[in-house]
Design a protein around this motif. Structure first.
Motif, PDB file in Angstrom:
ATOM      1  N   HIS A  80       0.622  -0.685  -0.224  1.00 45.53           N
ATOM      2  CA  HIS A  80      -0.149   0.346  -0.311  1.00 45.53           C
ATOM      3  C   HIS A  80       0.657   1.105  -0.088  1.00 45.53           C
ATOM      4  CE1 HIS A  80      -3.345   3.041   1.548  1.00 45.53           C
ATOM      5  NE2 HIS A  80      -4.277   2.139   1.211  1.00 45.53           N
ATOM      6  N   PRO A  81       1.902   1.540  -1.107  1.00 48.46           N
ATOM      7  CA  PRO A  81       2.348   2.784  -1.074  1.00 48.46           C
ATOM      8  C   PRO A  81       2.129   4.003  -1.387  1.00 48.46           C
ATOM      9  CG  PRO A  81       2.873   1.755  -2.537  1.00 48.46           C
ATOM     10  CD  PRO A  81       2.041   0.258  -1.807  1.00 48.46           C
ATOM     11  N   GLN A  82       2.158   5.089  -0.730  1.00 51.27           N
ATOM     12  CA  GLN A  82       1.903   6.245  -0.804  1.00 51.27           C
ATOM     13  C   GLN A  82       2.882   6.825  -1.053  1.00 51.27           C
ATOM     14  OE1 GLN A  82      -2.241   6.098   1.428  1.00 51.27           O
ATOM     15  NE2 GLN A  82      -2.555   7.202  -0.234  1.00 51.27           N
ATOM     16  N   PRO A  83       3.090   8.096  -1.528  1.00 50.36           N
ATOM     17  CA  PRO A  83       2.623   7.966  -3.471  1.00 50.36           C
ATOM     18  C   PRO A  83       2.824   7.790  -4.190  1.00 50.36           C
ATOM     19  CG  PRO A  83       4.020   9.567  -3.057  1.00 50.36           C
ATOM     20  CD  PRO A  83       4.234   8.878  -1.953  1.00 50.36           C
ATOM     21  N   MET A  84       2.388   6.079  -4.688  1.00 54.71           N
ATOM     22  CA  MET A  84       3.394   5.246  -5.766  1.00 54.71           C
ATOM     23  C   MET A  84       3.585   5.486  -6.816  1.00 54.71           C
ATOM     24  SD  MET A  84       1.104   1.800  -7.037  1.00 54.71           S
ATOM     25  CE  MET A  84       2.139   0.335  -8.484  1.00 54.71           C
ATOM     26  N   HIS A  85       3.164   6.421  -7.589  1.00 49.88           N
ATOM     27  CA  HIS A  85       4.412   7.301  -8.407  1.00 49.88           C
ATOM     28  C   HIS A  85       5.663   7.792  -7.884  1.00 49.88           C
ATOM     29  CE1 HIS A  85       3.241  11.355  -7.290  1.00 49.88           C
ATOM     30  NE2 HIS A  85       4.053  11.182  -6.940  1.00 49.88           N
ATOM     31  N   ALA A  86       5.869   7.696  -6.968  1.00 51.25           N
ATOM     32  CA  ALA A  86       6.890   7.934  -6.635  1.00 51.25           C
ATOM     33  C   ALA A  86       8.540   6.762  -6.915  1.00 51.25           C
ATOM     34  CB  ALA A  86       7.307   8.535  -4.695  1.00 51.25           C
ATOM     35  N   LEU A  87       7.648   5.620  -6.733  1.00 49.73           N
ATOM     36  CA  LEU A  87       8.457   4.197  -6.748  1.00 49.73           C
ATOM     37  C   LEU A  87       9.048   4.380  -7.964  1.00 49.73           C
ATOM     38  CD1 LEU A  87       5.799   1.856  -5.298  1.00 49.73           C
ATOM     39  CD2 LEU A  87       7.715   3.403  -4.131  1.00 49.73           C
ATOM     40  N   SER A  88      10.108   3.728  -7.991  1.00 50.31           N
ATOM     41  CA  SER A  88      10.601   3.271  -9.337  1.00 50.31           C
ATOM     42  C   SER A  88       9.526   2.158  -9.994  1.00 50.31           C
ATOM     43  CB  SER A  88      12.201   2.503  -9.473  1.00 50.31           C
ATOM     44  OG  SER A  88      11.852   1.326  -8.316  1.00 50.31           O
ATOM     45  N   HIS A  89      10.148   2.300 -11.391  1.00 52.05           N
ATOM     46  CA  HIS A  89       9.148   1.581 -12.689  1.00 52.05           C
ATOM     47  C   HIS A  89       9.269  -0.007 -11.624  1.00 52.05           C
ATOM     48  CE1 HIS A  89       7.779   0.100 -16.150  1.00 52.05           C
ATOM     49  NE2 HIS A  89       8.521  -0.668 -15.713  1.00 52.05           N
ATOM     50  N   ASP A  90      10.561  -0.885 -11.373  1.00 54.47           N
ATOM     51  CA  ASP A  90      10.596  -2.037 -11.135  1.00 54.47           C
ATOM     52  C   ASP A  90      10.156  -2.433  -9.804  1.00 54.47           C
ATOM     53  OD1 ASP A  90      12.008  -2.353 -13.311  1.00 54.47           O
ATOM     54  OD2 ASP A  90      14.088  -2.723 -11.711  1.00 54.47           O
ATOM     55  N   GLN A  91       9.872  -1.111  -9.298  1.00 52.66           N
ATOM     56  CA  GLN A  91       9.286  -1.022  -7.287  1.00 52.66           C
ATOM     57  C   GLN A  91       7.979  -0.946  -7.361  1.00 52.66           C
ATOM     58  OE1 GLN A  91      10.395   1.838  -5.623  1.00 52.66           O
ATOM     59  NE2 GLN A  91      12.401   0.747  -4.650  1.00 52.66           N
ATOM     60  N   GLN A  92       7.188  -0.879  -8.473  1.00 51.18           N
ATOM     61  CA  GLN A  92       5.757  -0.726  -8.872  1.00 51.18           C
ATOM     62  C   GLN A  92       5.409  -1.619  -9.813  1.00 51.18           C
ATOM     63  OE1 GLN A  92       3.538   3.127 -10.606  1.00 51.18           O
ATOM     64  NE2 GLN A  92       6.263   4.000 -10.426  1.00 51.18           N
ATOM     65  N   VAL A  93       6.457  -2.822 -10.647  1.00 58.70           N
ATOM     66  CA  VAL A  93       5.952  -3.670 -11.466  1.00 58.70           C
ATOM     67  C   VAL A  93       5.801  -4.934  -9.953  1.00 58.70           C
ATOM     68  CG1 VAL A  93       7.338  -5.814 -12.665  1.00 58.70           C
ATOM     69  CG2 VAL A  93       7.034  -3.631 -13.437  1.00 58.70           C
ATOM     70  N   TYR A  94       6.832  -4.470  -9.363  1.00 66.90           N
ATOM     71  CA  TYR A  94       6.565  -5.831  -8.037  1.00 66.90           C
ATOM     72  C   TYR A  94       5.215  -5.353  -7.288  1.00 66.90           C
ATOM     73  CZ  TYR A  94       7.383  -7.935  -3.276  1.00 66.90           C
ATOM     74  OH  TYR A  94       7.366  -8.939  -2.459  1.00 66.90           O
ATOM     75  N   GLU A  95       5.204  -4.458  -6.763  1.00 63.31           N
ATOM     76  CA  GLU A  95       3.851  -4.014  -5.390  1.00 63.31           C
ATOM     77  C   GLU A  95       2.098  -4.631  -6.755  1.00 63.31           C
ATOM     78  OE1 GLU A  95       3.432  -2.685  -2.998  1.00 63.31           O
ATOM     79  OE2 GLU A  95       5.618  -2.145  -2.609  1.00 63.31           O
ATOM     80  N   ILE A  96       2.482  -5.115  -7.827  1.00 63.21           N
ATOM     81  CA  ILE A  96       1.261  -5.130  -8.749  1.00 63.21           C
ATOM     82  C   ILE A  96       1.447  -6.417  -8.616  1.00 63.21           C
ATOM     83  CG2 ILE A  96       0.056  -4.838 -11.227  1.00 63.21           C
ATOM     84  CD1 ILE A  96       1.396  -1.747 -10.618  1.00 63.21           C
ATOM     85  N   SER A  97       2.597  -6.571  -9.465  1.00 62.15           N
ATOM     86  CA  SER A  97       2.041  -8.428  -9.720  1.00 62.15           C
ATOM     87  C   SER A  97       2.676  -8.820  -8.899  1.00 62.15           C
ATOM     88  CB  SER A  97       3.326  -8.896 -11.332  1.00 62.15           C
ATOM     89  OG  SER A  97       5.297  -8.774 -10.381  1.00 62.15           O
TER      90      SER A  97
END
Length: 302
Positions: free
Chosen positions: A177-194
């Motif tokens: 539940h990261p906020q703000p999500m857009h501040a994460l790197s691309h790879d971190q966002q991929v991990y959070e979702i997948s």
């Protein structure tokens, strides 16, 4: 949709050290499973390339040995004068255009069926209030969508399976539940979702489908919408924000829904992430009210 005070993002920050190692595998998994989804290219406005231009053969002068044939051309018909538009038709506004069709990365904010339907959605679970909410939904014959945190689903697979057994559906609400999500790197966002999708699907058992992705706090970007689409998930927004996470009181939650809901709407509620007794109390009033207003219960569009 904001992180409750007891859930601090900083305590999870060390877990992202593993993300850099896992992300390339996860990226390949989402992309390979669903096929690469890329933004449509913008058509070029430059001059056509030689391969797209048909050369024009030079025109040969007529041979004197070839007899010419005289062709009588009739005069073109005279155009009939156009009738002036009536003042009524001239002032008539253009017909409304239908909304554009959803694309794989479009944010869903309405129900699958439209009409006088409503989609109830619950975030941050499963948690202590999930069972009470399921009891109420069963009592009133209502269906809902549960947007789950990956590790919480993994910790309570029995609840995830109960949700599915009672006819409800599942949504991915990330790992931390990261906020703000857009501040994460691309790879971190991929991990959070997948990774969250995998945890939820595993908790639900064989054949479990996770259809949507909801960004924490509604922090959708073109980047995470594309990642979600590559994982086979439709970004899920809402049209009514009850702000029940702030615990404004059950009457305020009820009043917000009664004021803001329109047919085909998606209502944002929470079944975890803090004390959800106000949400449960509000549902006891909202469910019979929705039925009295002629609403039926639906899932978000996919």
């Amino acid at each position: 949709m904001r992180i409750p005070s007891h859930r601090s993002p900083s305590r999870h920050s060390l877990r992202y050290g593993l993300t850099a190692l896992l992300a390339p595998v996860l990226i390949a998994g989402c992309g390979a499973a669903q096929g690469a989804i890329r933004p449509e290219p913008t058509p070029s406005t430059g001059a056509p390339t030689p391969s797209t231009v048909s050369p024009t053969a030079p025109t040969s002068p007529p041979s004197s040995a070839t007899p010419t044939t005289s062709v009588a051309l009739s005069a073109p018909p005279k155009p009939s004068p156009s009738k002036p538009a009536s003042s009524a038709s001239a002032s008539r506004p253009p017909a409304p255009q239908p909304p554009p069709p959803l694309t794989p990365t479009s944010i869903v904010r309405g129900t699958a069926s439209g009409g006088r339907t409503v989609a109830l959605t619950f975030d941050d679970g499963p948690g202590p209030a999930t069972g009470q909410i399921l009891d109420l939904l069963t009592q009133y014959g209502a269906r809902a969508t549960f947007c789950q945190i990956g590790p919480q689903a993994a910790a309570d697979p029995a609840m995830v399976r109960r949700i599915l057994a009672e006819g409800h559906r599942l949504c991915d609400h990330t790992v931390h539940h990261p906020q703000p999500m857009h501040a994460l790197s691309h790879d971190q966002q991929v991990y959070e979702i997948s990774a969250a999708k995998d945890m939820i699907a595993k908790a639900g058992g064989a054949g479990t489908k996770v259809r949507w992705f909801r960004a924490p706090g509604g922090d959708f970007t073109a980047e995470n919408q594309l990642i979600a689409a590559q994982c086979g998930l439709r970004p899920l927004g809402w049209s009514v924000d009850t702000r029940d996470w702030a615990r404004p009181g059950a009457p305020a939650i009820v009043a917000t829904v009664q004021r803001d809901l329109r047919p085909g709407g998606v209502v944002l509620l929470h079944d975890a992430g803090g004390d959800r007794s106000q949400t449960v109390a509000a549902l006891k009033q909202l469910l019979p009210w929705l039925i009295a207003q002629g609403y039926s219960f639906d899932f978000p569009a996919v």
